[in-house]
Structures are given as C-alpha cells and as structure tokens.
Design an enzyme around this catalytic site. Structure first.
Site, PDB file in Angstrom:
ATOM      1  N   ASP A   1      47.314 101.010  -2.382  1.00  0.00           N
ATOM      2  CA  ASP A   1      47.816  99.634  -2.511  1.00  0.00           C
ATOM      3  C   ASP A   1      48.238  99.068  -1.155  1.00  0.00           C
ATOM      4  O   ASP A   1      48.399  97.860  -1.010  1.00  0.00           O
ATOM      5  CB  ASP A   1      48.977  99.570  -3.518  1.00  0.00           C
ATOM      6  CG  ASP A   1      50.057 100.591  -3.195  1.00  0.00           C
ATOM      7  OD1 ASP A   1      50.743 100.425  -2.174  1.00  0.00           O
ATOM      8  OD2 ASP A   1      50.197 101.564  -3.954  1.00  0.00           O
TER       9      ASP A   1
ATOM     10  N   ASP B   1      51.649 109.858  -0.601  1.00  0.00           N
ATOM     11  CA  ASP B   1      51.972 108.720  -1.476  1.00  0.00           C
ATOM     12  C   ASP B   1      51.031 108.811  -2.674  1.00  0.00           C
ATOM     13  O   ASP B   1      50.133 107.994  -2.852  1.00  0.00           O
ATOM     14  CB  ASP B   1      51.772 107.421  -0.689  1.00  0.00           C
ATOM     15  CG  ASP B   1      52.104 106.195  -1.513  1.00  0.00           C
ATOM     16  OD1 ASP B   1      52.626 106.333  -2.625  1.00  0.00           O
ATOM     17  OD2 ASP B   1      51.822 105.080  -1.037  1.00  0.00           O
TER      18      ASP B   1
END
Ligand code: SPD
Length: 277
Positions: A89, A158
């Site tokens: 993202d 992440d």
C-alpha cells in the site's frame, strides 16, 4: 422505504468480528495470491482488505505505519538504506522517506495488484511510491533477503497475517536471512499481531528473533481496526538500543519520542510474551 445498509465484516476469530458500514466496494479482485478488496467505510474512510482481513484504512493507517517505521529508523544512529518486505500500500515507504538521511528505500511486495490498486484508490497512503529514492520491486521478499548480505541499515516486515503468502515471513530462517542482509548495527522490525489474540505467535516470533539477534524487544501501539485494537511489533537489533531514540524533525500524528519510549513499557501480560533478556 429505508436505505439499504451495506456492511463489511471481518471475522477476526471464530468468535469475534469487526463490522463497518460501507458506502460501496471500490474494487474486488482475485489476484494470483489473495482476494483483494478496497471498500469505502463511513467510519474509517477507504479500507484495504486482503483475504477478508483489514490491512489498512485511511483514518487509522498513520498509527501502524509511523510505529513500524520510526521506531527502528530513530533507533538506528544513521540509517541510509531501508528495506520494506510487503507494504504494497506504500504507507511504510511514505514514512521511511520522511527521514532526510535515507538514500534509498526498497520495497519488495509479492502482489503487484496491491500496489496498483493502492495507487488508484488510496493515494494518501501510496503517495511516495514514485519518490526518486524509492525502489519498488514486485517479487518475493523471502528470496530478496536471501540474496542480500550486509546491505541494509533497517529491514521492516510489513506483512499480512501469518496465513497464505506471509507464512514464511514468520519463520526463523527468514529472521536469520534478515540478520545477514543487515549491515553492522542494523535494526529489524516485524509486525507481530495482537497480544490479546495471538499470544502463542508472539512468543514464537520473539523466541525466533532472539535466536538470531543479540537484542530483541516487543513494543505496542493502539490500532482500532486491527483485531483487539492493541497491536505488537517485534524489534531485533544488532546493536542500537531502542530505549535511546534520536530526535527528529518531521511531521507525525502518532509517533513522538515519548510514545517511542512508552511503547516498550509493556503491561504484565504482554511482558510475559517477550523473549527473556
Ligand atoms: N490483521 C492485520 C495485520 C496487517 C498488518 N500489515 C498491514 C499492512 C499495512 N501496510
């Protein structure tokens, strides 16, 4: 006739769910790796959902992204090269590039569709993907770290939850490869789920990271859209002590030097999950 109400529900455990009223589904597709959706919620703005699990939302993403990035980058005395595994993202990349000393931030995301749809529908999060210091690779982060030796000052995992494509990102072998991919004095951080709901996993992650890194710590942040609202991160350091953060001079919404220090002050039930010192 009353308006139709549309709701997104994440089944966080067999007995617990998060429900958000939505205006619409902006995109829904089956990628080669997972089910991807971006929905427009009334409470938290646009929300990225992978395999039915909330990954990030416009309204609370700052907590996760600031805490996964600034804690290790301000623990390291002079970070220049950072590697983000996952993070398609772009939120972690955006935060990493706030650090003036960063020469190159490499992001290795296995699912190109996450990057593409975040660019389209989550511009406030994906806004740094085209920064000249960003290197965006669509590929396997596990293979990428295997091939790196002493390259990075900070590595961030992440990841999604430890199911599907992310399972390998919670393994001892991956943590050893990250250790080897870090330069002397390097710092590693992985998102490590909720102390309320995933205690066994946190213990395993802590023990696996501690089997590789000389210093391992657990820290916490409050993230309303993640299961239980209390989230953990596991930090492994080759040297620098996270109790001594450097000062910084860029805008943040959650991270402060005081929050950095306080995040390592664990409630008793969470302290039990940390690797022995
Ligand atoms: N249960 C949700 C865990 C998600 C952690 N990663 C989120 C990625 C945001 N960049």
């Amino acid at each position: 006739m009353s308006d139709l109400e549309l709701w997104f529900t994440e089944r966080q455990t067999e007995n617990l769910a998060l429900g958000c009223r939505i205006r619409s589904t902006l995109v829904r597709e089956r990628t080669p790796y997972q089910d991807l959706a971006i929905v427009d919620t009334l409470q938290y703005g646009r929300m990225l959902v992978l395999d039915g699990c909330v990954m990030t939302t416009e309204q609370d993403e700052f907590v996760y992204h600031e805490m996964i990035v600034h804690v290790p980058l301000l623990t390291h005395p002079d970070p220049r090269r950072v590697l983000i595994i996952g993070g398609g993202d772009g939120g972690a990349l955006r935060e990493a590039l706030k650090h003036p000393g960063i020469e190159k931030a490499t992001m290795v995301e296995i699912d190109g569709a996450v990057i593409e749809q975040s660019r389209r529908f989550l511009p406030s999060i994906a806004c740094a993907l085209d920064d000249p210091r960003a290197e965006v690779i669509v590929g396997d982060g596990i293979e990428h770290v295997k091939g790196a030796r002493g390259t990075y000052d900070v590595i961030l995992s992440d990841s999604t939850d430890p199911i599907g494509p992310a399972v390998g990102l919670f393994s001892a072998e991956f943590y050893r490869d990250c250790y080897n991919a870090l330069a002397d004095g390097g710092v590693f951080v992985a998102q490590s789920e909720s102390p309320f709901l995933h205690a066994g996993l946190i213990r395993d992650v802590q023990q696996r990271v501690a089997s590789v890194f000389p210093l391992t710590r657990l820290y916490l942040a409050a993230i309303p859209t993640y299961p239980s609202g209390l989230w953990s991160f596991t930090l492994g350091s080759k040297g620098p002590d996270p109790a001594q953060p450097r000062p910084f001079d860029f805008p943040t919404r959650y991270y402060t030097t005081e929050v950095h220090r306080a995040a390592f002050a664990l409630p008793a039930f969470a302290r039990e999950l940390e690797a022995p010192r």
